[in-house]
Design an enzyme around this catalytic site. Structure first.
Site, short mmCIF file in Angstrom:
data_model
loop_
_atom_site.label_atom_id
_atom_site.label_comp_id
_atom_site.label_asym_id
_atom_site.label_seq_id
_atom_site.Cartn_x
_atom_site.Cartn_y
_atom_site.Cartn_z
N LYS A 51 0.93 -1.09 -0.05
CA LYS A 51 0.06 0.03 0.10
C LYS A 51 0.80 1.39 0.01
CE LYS A 51 -4.17 -1.65 1.59
NZ LYS A 51 -5.73 -1.37 2.32
N LYS A 102 -4.26 -9.93 -5.79
CA LYS A 102 -5.48 -10.24 -5.00
C LYS A 102 -6.65 -9.37 -5.28
CE LYS A 102 -6.66 -8.65 -0.87
NZ LYS A 102 -6.80 -8.00 0.49
N LYS A 128 -11.35 -4.64 -2.45
CA LYS A 128 -12.37 -3.61 -2.50
C LYS A 128 -11.70 -2.26 -2.76
CE LYS A 128 -13.31 -3.93 2.32
NZ LYS A 128 -11.96 -3.58 2.82
P1 ATP Z 1 -8.85 -3.06 1.21
O1 ATP Z 1 -8.58 -3.34 -0.30
O2 ATP Z 1 -9.71 -1.97 1.55
O3 ATP Z 1 -7.37 -2.91 1.84
P2 ATP Z 1 -9.74 -5.73 1.35
O4 ATP Z 1 -10.67 -6.03 0.17
O5 ATP Z 1 -8.42 -6.44 1.18
O6 ATP Z 1 -9.36 -4.29 1.49
P3 ATP Z 1 -10.16 -6.18 4.08
O7 ATP Z 1 -11.24 -5.25 4.68
O8 ATP Z 1 -8.55 -5.93 4.22
O9 ATP Z 1 -10.50 -6.43 2.42
O10 ATP Z 1 -10.15 -7.71 4.36
C1 ATP Z 1 -11.45 -8.18 5.31
C2 ATP Z 1 -11.49 -9.64 5.05
O11 ATP Z 1 -11.50 -9.96 3.77
C3 ATP Z 1 -9.98 -10.29 5.36
O12 ATP Z 1 -10.25 -11.60 6.32
C4 ATP Z 1 -9.33 -10.70 4.32
O13 ATP Z 1 -8.42 -11.80 4.32
C5 ATP Z 1 -10.68 -11.27 3.36
N1 ATP Z 1 -10.18 -10.78 1.99
C6 ATP Z 1 -9.94 -9.77 1.45
N2 ATP Z 1 -9.74 -9.91 0.20
C7 ATP Z 1 -9.79 -11.11 -0.13
C8 ATP Z 1 -9.44 -12.12 -1.35
N3 ATP Z 1 -9.30 -11.63 -2.43
N4 ATP Z 1 -9.59 -13.42 -1.23
C9 ATP Z 1 -10.01 -13.92 0.03
N5 ATP Z 1 -10.36 -13.44 1.23
C10 ATP Z 1 -10.11 -11.88 0.96
#
Ligand code: ATP
Ligand code: LTN
Length: 337
Positions: A115, A199, A202
């Site tokens: 990030k 990955k 969001k």
């Molecule tokens: P951001 O993009 O805002 O950093 P993010 O989509 O990675 O967010 P988080 O809020 O950081 O989401 O993660 C919430 C939960 O969702 C965590 O348990 C994380 O491991 C899971 N998660 C996020 N993205 C994935 C993915 N692509 N596949 C599986 N699990 C995920």
């Protein structure tokens, strides 16, 4: 009843639209296991300000994430749902832990490296660096034994365990429970549809990157039909990076349909090409999300109901969190107020 169940804690940042990655990696396993756990699921709003944010959007998304937890089947009579900032002990314990965290532990976190690489080095917020300390506080305040998360959070869990051990060494072995990570068997790492080597996330802005839990069926079809694959035609699971797109589609299909890899490969062995695979994946995703979306629409007709649930959740969470915080404060040498 509560006494025999293992304590669990997890959370998601209200930093955008929740994706099917968030569902498959986190919320789905929360819902499936809630009968056997004494679970605490929070909306981690304090984490969402570690990158640039808009106050109005944070407010809206915080409620939306809570409503999605409920719509995905988290039952407030079994699990406690709350907003992180409603329990002030999270910020307080985070400071106490910050003072025991070596900078080196934070600089090696991959999420920080990824990030911060997107910003100018000297303007990266200190909060982005200390993000894992706040996450450790979330977990340790509840003496959680299990933390159900997606694969990308393994390193943060290792960090939490190291920090808990360090605190226990300094202030008494029974200060914190050392938590275990829990990763789902399928769907722990969903990749971006536009770039299957990164990955799904969001906070990624690209239109064709992610399927959101609240996407309309037509949008889901469009995104999946346009997903990046390769020039082959074999429909099989594979860890070859050049075949990551097809592998990702099969993984999504597997996580939503709960079938074995062999059954899925056999099912697609007669398909005419990737087009057939994409259509089947899109329909499986649409069908699985439909009841969640329906329930979401019903729930959000009355936001007061959601706010009431969050107030009750915070009260229950506060009681546990304040108890842990008081013990840590006393052991670290603070006078009681
Ligand atoms: P951001 O993009 O805002 O950093 P993010 O989509 O990675 O967010 P988080 O809020 O950081 O989401 O993660 C919430 C939960 O969702 C965590 O348990 C994380 O491991 C899971 N998660 C996020 N993205 C994935 C993915 N692509 N596949 C599986 N699990 C995920
Ligand atoms: N860092 C997590 C979100 C998070 C979390 C937590 C997960 C914040 N606090 C406590 C589990 C337990 C992420 O998914 N990026």
């Amino acid at each position: 009843m509560t006494q025999n169940r293992k304590r669990v804690l997890s959370g998601i940042q209200p930093s955008g639209n929740l994706t099917i990655g968030n569902y498959l990696g986190a919320i789905k396993q929360w819902a499936e296991n809630q009968h056997r756990f004494d679970a605490y699921y929070c909306v981690v709003d304090l984490h969402a300000i570690t990158v640039e944010h808009d106050p109005a959007q944070l407010r809206e998304k915080t409620r939306e994430v809570a409503a999605i937890y409920l719509a995905c089947g988290i039952d407030p009579t079994l699990s406690t749902i709350f907003v992180q900032s409603h329990v002030k002990a999270h910020s307080e314990l985070a400071w106490l832990l910050t003072c025991q965290t070596p900078l080196g532990w934070l600089y090696r976190m991959t999420q920080f490296k990824d990030k911060s690489a997107k910003q100018e080095a000297m303007s990266v917020s200190t909060g982005l660096l200390s993000y894992p300390v706040l996450m450790a506080a979330d977990i340790l305040l509840y003496q959680a034994e299990v933390v159900p998360v997606g694969d990308d959070q393994r390193q943060h869990l290792e960090f939490t365990r190291d920090l808990a051990q360090r605190m226990n060494h300094l202030y008494g072995e029974d200060t914190f429970t050392i938590p275990e990570v829990m990763i789902p068997p399928a769907g722990a790492r969903i990749m971006g549809l536009d770039n299957p080597t990164a990955k799904m996330s969001k906070s990624e802005a690209a239109q064709l990157h992610a399927v959101y839990i609240l996407d309309e069926p037509d949008t889901i079809r469009k995104k999946i039909m346009k997903s990046v694959t390769d020039s082959g035609k074999e429909i099989q699971f594979s860890d070859d990076p050049s075949r990551a797109g097809v592998n990702n589609l099969l993984t999504i299909y597997q996580a939503f349909t709960s079938q074995s890899a062999e059954a899925i490969e056999a099912h697609f062995s007669t398909a005419r090409g990737y087009g057939d695979l994409k259509k089947a994946v899109a329909e499986a995703v649409i069908e699985s999300l439909q009841p969640i979306q329906q329930r979401y629409r019903e729930l959000t007709e009355d936001v007061r109901n959601i706010d009431d649930l969050l107030a009750q959740g915070a009260e229950k969470a506060r009681a546990i969190a304040n108890r842990t915080l008081a013990i840590v404060q006393e052991r670290m040498g603070f006078l009681s107020a």
